[in-house]
Design a protein around this motif. Structure first.
Motif, mmCIF file in Angstrom:
data_model
loop_
_atom_site.group_PDB
_atom_site.id
_atom_site.type_symbol
_atom_site.label_atom_id
_atom_site.label_comp_id
_atom_site.label_asym_id
_atom_site.label_seq_id
_atom_site.Cartn_x
_atom_site.Cartn_y
_atom_site.Cartn_z
ATOM 1 N N VAL A 60 37.931 33.527 34.660
ATOM 2 C CA VAL A 60 37.164 34.040 34.506
ATOM 3 C C VAL A 60 36.221 33.554 35.471
ATOM 4 O O VAL A 60 35.290 33.514 36.332
ATOM 5 C CB VAL A 60 36.260 34.063 33.038
ATOM 6 C CG1 VAL A 60 35.038 34.129 32.761
ATOM 7 C CG2 VAL A 60 36.860 34.745 31.886
ATOM 8 N N SER A 61 35.890 32.060 34.673
ATOM 9 C CA SER A 61 35.377 30.787 36.095
ATOM 10 C C SER A 61 35.785 31.180 37.615
ATOM 11 O O SER A 61 35.127 30.773 38.397
ATOM 12 C CB SER A 61 35.872 29.493 35.440
ATOM 13 O OG SER A 61 35.881 29.146 34.688
ATOM 14 N N GLU A 62 36.840 31.596 37.510
ATOM 15 C CA GLU A 62 37.475 31.513 39.289
ATOM 16 C C GLU A 62 36.481 32.754 39.738
ATOM 17 O O GLU A 62 35.622 32.934 41.087
ATOM 18 C CB GLU A 62 38.615 31.749 39.448
ATOM 19 C CG GLU A 62 39.026 32.027 41.225
ATOM 20 C CD GLU A 62 38.821 30.891 41.850
ATOM 21 O OE1 GLU A 62 39.508 29.679 41.116
ATOM 22 O OE2 GLU A 62 38.226 30.844 42.525
ATOM 23 N N ALA A 63 36.702 34.073 38.726
ATOM 24 C CA ALA A 63 35.804 35.770 39.062
ATOM 25 C C ALA A 63 33.725 35.154 39.877
ATOM 26 O O ALA A 63 33.664 35.479 40.092
ATOM 27 C CB ALA A 63 36.185 36.496 38.224
ATOM 28 N N HIS A 97 50.981 33.799 39.814
ATOM 29 C CA HIS A 97 49.940 34.550 40.643
ATOM 30 C C HIS A 97 49.453 35.671 40.763
ATOM 31 O O HIS A 97 50.042 36.590 40.555
ATOM 32 C CB HIS A 97 50.569 34.124 42.241
ATOM 33 C CG HIS A 97 51.570 33.269 42.231
ATOM 34 N ND1 HIS A 97 51.847 32.053 43.405
ATOM 35 C CD2 HIS A 97 53.659 33.487 42.011
ATOM 36 C CE1 HIS A 97 52.431 31.068 42.939
ATOM 37 N NE2 HIS A 97 53.692 32.304 42.327
ATOM 38 N N VAL A 98 48.065 35.298 40.069
ATOM 39 C CA VAL A 98 47.066 36.426 40.711
ATOM 40 C C VAL A 98 46.283 36.740 41.648
ATOM 41 O O VAL A 98 45.596 35.196 42.487
ATOM 42 C CB VAL A 98 45.761 36.469 39.354
ATOM 43 C CG1 VAL A 98 44.769 37.173 39.023
ATOM 44 C CG2 VAL A 98 46.516 35.114 38.266
ATOM 45 N N PHE A 99 46.278 37.765 42.289
ATOM 46 C CA PHE A 99 45.137 38.020 43.659
ATOM 47 C C PHE A 99 43.880 38.348 42.279
ATOM 48 O O PHE A 99 44.062 39.008 42.039
ATOM 49 C CB PHE A 99 45.797 40.106 44.314
ATOM 50 C CG PHE A 99 45.237 40.028 45.071
ATOM 51 C CD1 PHE A 99 44.976 39.143 46.638
ATOM 52 C CD2 PHE A 99 44.509 41.064 45.561
ATOM 53 C CE1 PHE A 99 44.030 39.718 46.854
ATOM 54 C CE2 PHE A 99 43.863 41.791 46.222
ATOM 55 C CZ PHE A 99 43.567 40.985 47.753
ATOM 56 N N MET A 100 42.731 38.040 43.042
ATOM 57 C CA MET A 100 41.695 38.516 42.555
ATOM 58 C C MET A 100 40.721 38.482 44.113
ATOM 59 O O MET A 100 40.892 38.370 44.987
ATOM 60 C CB MET A 100 40.733 36.792 42.535
ATOM 61 C CG MET A 100 41.638 36.768 41.025
ATOM 62 S SD MET A 100 40.810 35.041 40.327
ATOM 63 C CE MET A 100 39.205 35.834 39.663
ATOM 64 N N GLN A 101 40.056 40.069 43.382
ATOM 65 C CA GLN A 101 39.766 40.662 44.449
ATOM 66 C C GLN A 101 38.025 41.238 44.280
ATOM 67 O O GLN A 101 37.976 41.832 43.013
ATOM 68 C CB GLN A 101 39.478 41.210 45.325
ATOM 69 C CG GLN A 101 39.128 43.099 46.299
ATOM 70 C CD GLN A 101 40.198 43.669 46.828
ATOM 71 O OE1 GLN A 101 41.243 44.093 46.291
ATOM 72 N NE2 GLN A 101 40.162 43.890 48.025
#
Lengths: 104, 266
Positions: A60-63, A97-101
């Motif tokens: 959530v923080s990263e997003a 490993h999470v791909f975030m976009q």
């Protein structure tokens, strides 16, 4: 991803920006398989999950940071990798490993 | 304008098989392509040759129901020699296969509990019974479809599509229904066949099946009495025991408690 569709549609209809995080790889013992997905909108609303609850807060923080800085898509690693220890780990000792976009 | 996401959402809701392909490392990170059998791909990974090779591979992954990362050169090179001196493109391929199918024969109390648990596990659930008083959508609101039909008609409709991820559960307890249901299920590629009944009922049923010429290796596919030995009594507990057995058969595990075993959990 399938279970996120209704909320994603609702957010998009309301004009909310959002980021989707998808598990693309696991090392060691991971609680969710590749493809597990969660989404976070600009208000910090969350649907779905990428782990057993261990790293969702960090996703959530990263997003929210990505939305704030218009950051490009990227892979974010949670847990311990060979060369560096990350702040947020998985209690099961694995690495995901999470791909975030941002969804456009 | 329709975005790849809109198209993905449409296909997922229609349960049509689709692979979502996205560049996660290399040039054009985030570039996305949707791949479906017998249709041109939608979107691009940023290079025509890479698109062609990745689409071909994604169709294979989709057919196998696999999700994972593949590596290519910037123009879709796949051999190690070609990849040696060039930057690598890492591509995540996610397969969205239609949900697995559970066909339940017999419109009894155990059926509604089993259908509920199967829905939790993501199955498309079909309930069949020849008696139209019992096989009603009102009694099985959780089922995706309720058919008033004999087993032969059910297998004419679904037999060709049942595969290793699917399950046939026969809960009828009635030889004139469960014998043709077992026969029909054995002619398919279905991954799990379970039949309800006591050990005594099962022994009698085996005699009948032997009379109609079914052999040992056919009958080895039939799980009966149905379910894991967890002491289940209620319809709900029995449904858990059946679904536990389906999972254990698929993964090849012995279904003991993890606390008494060692080794990898997943």
């Amino acid at each position: 991803m399938r279970e996120l569709l209704d909320d994603l549609d609702r957010w998009r209809a309301a004009g909310k920006r959002c980021v989707i995080g998808r598990v693309v790889g696991i090392e060691g013992s991971g609680p969710r398989d590749p493809g597990a997905a969660m989404a976070v909108n600009e208000d910090g609303e969350v649907v779905g999950s990428v782990s057993g609850g261990c790293v969702e807060g960090a996703v959530v923080s990263e997003a929210l940071e990505m939305l704030g800085t218009n950051a490009p898509a990227k892979v974010v690693t949670f847990g311990y990798s060979d060369d560096e220890a990350f702040a947020v780990g998985l209690t099961c000792g694995g690495t995901i490993h999470v791909f975030m976009q941002e969804l456009t | 304008m329709t975005t790849p996401y809109d198209e993905l959402a449409r296909r997922l809701r229609a349960n049509s098989p689709t692979a979502l392909v996205v560049v996660i490392e290399g040039p054009h990170v985030g570039a996305t392509m949707l791949v479906t059998p017998n249709a041109p791909q939608i979107g691009s990974l940023g290079n025509d040759d890479l698109d062609r090779v990745a689409a071909r591979d994604a169709l294979g992954e989709l057919e196998a129901g696999r999700t994972g990362v593949r590596h290519y050169g910037p123009q879709g090179q796949t051999t190690p020699e070609d990849l040696a001196d060039s930057p690598t493109v890492r591509v995540f391929v996610e397969s969205f296969a239609p949900p697995p199918h559970m066909v339940i024969f017999g419109a009894v109390d155990f059926t509604s509990a089993l259908a509920r648990v199967a829905k939790v596990l993501g199955y498309h659930v079909t309930v069949c019974d020849a008696r139209k008083v019992f096989a009603t959508a009102r009694r099985f609101p959780m089922a995706d479809e309720v058919m008033v039909a004999w087993p032969d008609d059910v297998f004419i409709k679904f037999g060709a599509t049942l595969g290793p991820r699917d399950a046939v559960c026969i809960l009828t307890h009635d030889p004139k229904f469960d014998v043709p249901a077992i026969q029909g299920a054995l002619r398919t590629q279905v991954g799990y066949i379970g039949v309800m009944g006591s050990r005594k009922t099962h022994a009698k049923r085996l005699e009948r099946l032997a009379e109609i010429g079914l052999r040992g290796d056919d009958l080895a596919r039939v799980m009966s009495p149905i379910g894991l030995d967890i002491g289940a009594r209620t319809p709900e507990e029995t449904a858990i025991s059946i679904c536990g057995e389906i999972i254990a058969r698929r993964t090849g595990r012995g279904a003991t408690s993890l606390s008494t075993t060692s080794g990898a959990i997943h």
